[in-house]
Design a protein around this motif. Structure first.
Motif, short mmCIF file in Angstrom:
data_model
loop_
_atom_site.label_atom_id
_atom_site.label_comp_id
_atom_site.label_asym_id
_atom_site.label_seq_id
_atom_site.Cartn_x
_atom_site.Cartn_y
_atom_site.Cartn_z
N VAL A 195 0.86 -1.18 0.00
CA VAL A 195 0.00 0.00 0.00
C VAL A 195 0.90 1.23 0.00
O VAL A 195 1.82 1.34 0.82
CB VAL A 195 -0.93 0.02 1.23
N ILE A 196 0.64 2.15 -0.92
CA ILE A 196 1.43 3.38 -1.04
C ILE A 196 0.48 4.56 -1.08
O ILE A 196 -0.49 4.56 -1.84
CB ILE A 196 2.28 3.37 -2.33
N SER A 197 0.75 5.56 -0.25
CA SER A 197 0.00 6.81 -0.36
C SER A 197 0.85 7.83 -1.11
O SER A 197 2.08 7.83 -1.01
CB SER A 197 -0.40 7.34 1.02
N ASP A 243 1.72 -6.37 3.11
CA ASP A 243 3.00 -6.71 3.72
C ASP A 243 3.79 -5.45 4.04
O ASP A 243 4.60 -5.44 4.97
CB ASP A 243 3.82 -7.57 2.75
N VAL A 244 3.56 -4.39 3.24
CA VAL A 244 4.29 -3.14 3.40
C VAL A 244 3.32 -1.98 3.22
O VAL A 244 2.48 -2.00 2.31
CB VAL A 244 5.43 -3.00 2.37
N VAL A 245 3.44 -0.96 4.08
CA VAL A 245 2.69 0.28 3.93
C VAL A 245 3.71 1.41 3.82
O VAL A 245 4.57 1.57 4.69
CB VAL A 245 1.75 0.54 5.13
N VAL A 246 3.61 2.19 2.74
CA VAL A 246 4.52 3.31 2.51
C VAL A 246 3.71 4.59 2.50
O VAL A 246 2.87 4.79 1.62
CB VAL A 246 5.29 3.16 1.19
N VAL A 290 -6.21 4.07 3.82
CA VAL A 290 -4.97 3.37 4.21
C VAL A 290 -5.29 2.24 5.19
O VAL A 290 -4.80 1.11 5.02
CB VAL A 290 -3.96 4.35 4.82
N LEU A 291 -6.10 2.51 6.19
CA LEU A 291 -6.40 1.48 7.18
C LEU A 291 -7.16 0.31 6.56
O LEU A 291 -6.94 -0.85 6.91
CB LEU A 291 -7.22 2.08 8.33
N LYS A 292 -8.03 0.61 5.60
CA LYS A 292 -8.77 -0.46 4.92
C LYS A 292 -7.84 -1.33 4.09
O LYS A 292 -7.91 -2.56 4.13
CB LYS A 292 -9.86 0.15 4.03
N ALA A 293 -6.93 -0.70 3.33
CA ALA A 293 -6.03 -1.46 2.47
C ALA A 293 -4.93 -2.15 3.24
O ALA A 293 -4.40 -3.18 2.80
CB ALA A 293 -5.43 -0.53 1.41
N ALA A 294 -4.54 -1.59 4.39
CA ALA A 294 -3.40 -2.13 5.15
C ALA A 294 -3.67 -3.50 5.74
O ALA A 294 -2.74 -4.22 6.09
CB ALA A 294 -3.01 -1.17 6.27
N GLY A 295 -4.94 -3.89 5.83
CA GLY A 295 -5.28 -5.17 6.44
C GLY A 295 -4.64 -6.36 5.75
O GLY A 295 -4.36 -7.37 6.39
#
Length: 402
Positions: free
Chosen positions: A193-195, A270-273, A262-267
């Motif tokens: 996930v990337i913002s 493996d990596v959140v940027v 972000v919180l929805k996709a982070a579930g």
């Protein structure tokens, strides 16, 4: 130096005409391109077109120029094989190792990186057989780009559209730039996930509080991650950039909307940027009508309230064991000192620290940064393309994932 040799495979879908633009971008950027169409694709774009645009013969069968053994030689000599569009039929034949025409023979003999850009109706893309074939190809090291969402043949709309040729070209360019390392997509099977971009906090129906971020660095991170095999969800805040090929794009405007996405996709990530520039504050009151200028009177002060600290929240509450979190810090002074303090305060694994200003970083295709690690490491990245910084970030991420 010899030109990089690219094989452009074209299978029989209506999107075959878009491959002409991909071919143009490859040839104009200095690549030697051999087009290998399937027989079905010639119903959409003729052999003469491919030969004229590439400057090389385009054949569908192994029986052309047999003395040159094209069914083996073309794949052996390639630096990259890209198939666009890749139909459900082509994916099935490639996954099962069939070799009934020149393109599938080329795929079997290629020892170079392979990029497949599927295009088909949504029902075909979602069918269990297609999903199994895609999984098999990815396990073998092929980069299978997720199709885009949009208008399909006729009146249908959904996932299955061929990504823009310019964005497919960017994936090819990044894979080629990695050289021999491109043979092994080191982020294959990883969900990221990337913002990107900059949030806007509305003051009234006309005005907002915002920042100078354009999203270029976040998009570079998305493109390079796709080229390294990752499944990417890109949460874009107020950007005007084309969707990166292979990334699922979620569009937001405010910090609160960004947090929810972000919180929805982070579930499942493996990596959140967190590369987006998120507003620290928002107006306490939203004016439903335009705030008017009143003669002889100063404007009322705008009261602000804090926005949620998304990076700190994601770092503190990891959605799954082993999840890595990467943050960005835009600083104007005491860059490294402020960066180290922010790294400790936010609790992320890596923090990309760069100096910003009116003529620095924002809106530029170049960047310079230092990547700080929670383990005390420090990795300077010299001034250069934002894709180079992105690849450095992924190098550090893959080392920690392993």
């Amino acid at each position: 130096m010899a030109k990089p040799r690219v094989v452009l495979g074209v299978s029989g879908g209506i999107a075959a005409y878009k491959a002409c633009e991909l071919l143009r971008r490859l040839t104009e950027s200095g690549h030697e391109v051999r087009v290998v169409p399937t027989a079905a694709s010639l119903h959409f774009v003729g052999e003469a077109t491919w030969s004229a645009l590439s400057g090389q013969p385009a054949a569908t069968e192994v029986w052309h120029d047999v003395h040159q053994v094209p069914h083996v030689r073309i794949g052996q000599e390639a630096d990259l094989v890209v198939v666009a569009p890749a139909t459900a039929d082509l994916l099935a034949r490639a996954a099962h190792g069939l070799a009934d025409d020149l393109l599938t023979n080329t795929l079997l003999t290629a020892r170079a990186p392979v990029v497949l850009a599927p295009a088909m109706h949504t029902e075909m893309w979602e069918h269990p057989a297609t999903r199994a074939n895609v999984a098999t190809l990815r396990e073998r090291g092929a980069v299978v780009i997720e199709p885009a969402v949009g208008r399909l043949t006729g009146a249908d709309t959904g996932k299955g559209r061929l990504p823009d040729p310019e964005e497919i070209f960017e994936v090819c360019r990044r894979v080629l730039a990695r050289g021999p390392e491109g043979l092994v997509p080191d982020l294959a099977g990883r969900r990221i996930v990337i913002s990107a971009g900059g949030t806007r906090e509305p003051l009234d129906p006309v005005r907002y509080l915002g920042n100078r971020s354009t999203g270029l660095q976040g998009y570079a991170l998305a493109r390079t991650a796709v080229a390294r095999g990752a499944r990417v969800t890109l949460i874009a805040a107020n950007t005007a950039l084309p969707d990166p090929a292979g990334a699922d794009v979620v569009r937001v405007q405010t910090a609160v909307q960004l947090r929810e996405a972000v919180l929805k996709a982070a579930g499942e990530a493996d990596v959140v940027v967190m590369a987006a520039a998120v507003a620290d504050f928002r107006p306490a009151v939203y004016a439903t009508g335009k705030i008017k200028k009143r003669d002889g009177r100063e404007p009322d002060a705008v009261a602000l309230v804090r926005n949620p600290d998304i990076l700190a929240e994601v770092s503190a509450e990891r959605a799954r064991p082993g999840q890595l979190v990467v943050g960005f810090a835009a600083e104007t002074d005491d860059v490294l000192a402020n960066g180290r303090a922010k790294l400790a305060r936010k609790g992320c694994d890596l923090l990309v620290v760069n100096e910003v200003g009116e003529d620095k970083t924002f809106g530029s295709a170049q960047n310079e940064a230092v990547v700080l690690g929670a383990d005390g490491s420090e990795h300077p990245v010299p001034y250069g393309p934002k894709e180079a910084l992105a690849d450095t970030v992924w190098d550090l991420v893959t080392a920690r994932l392993d």
